[in-house]
Design a protein around this motif. Structure first.
Motif: not given
Length: 130
Positions: A50, A89, A93-98, A100-101
């Motif tokens: 990821q 995040k 977790l991943s930059t994708k989650e960040a 979305e944040f």
């Protein structure tokens, strides 16, 4: 000096308690034998890589993010909490989650579309696949 467990003629030495919990003196864990690990075969499972924030370049990322956040309408306390959560995040977790944040903050009206795009581009710049 050896302390004996029972006072009969069977001179069996008692186990010494070195202050640890449990009868074996190892914190309550069962005693393991040296050969107990030999029969187990470990297989390595592949995980999907990821994109995450590169923690080696965290200081320049914070500097650039503070530049972006200083030009926003978000108050300083909220911006500080936003930045800390974004870093957590993106690095765990991943930059994708960040991302979305960040979109959630854009939807709530704290960030504009232009500021959201700048933050996303900055995250892409400091991203590493791991």
């Amino acid at each position: 000096m050896v302390v004996y467990k029972n006072s009969s003629n069977n001179k069996v030495p008692a186990e010494k308690d070195h202050g640890n919990n449990g009868p074996n003196g190892n914190g309550g864990r069962p005693a393991s034998t040296p050969n107990s690990q030999k029969g187990k075969v470990r297989t390595k499972e592949a995980t999907k890589r990821q994109s995450m924030l590169n923690t080696h370049k965290l200081a320049p990322f914070k500097y650039d993010m503070n530049e972006i956040l200083s030009n926003t309408q978000m108050d300083e306390a909220k911006a500080s909490a936003f930045l800390a959560t974004l870093i957590a995040k993106a690095s765990r977790l991943s930059t994708k989650e960040a991302k979305e944040f960040v979109r959630g903050f854009m939807d709530s009206g704290d960030l504009t579309k232009d500021e959201c795009d700048k933050i996303n581009r900055l995250m892409d710049k400091y991203t590493k696949n791991r």
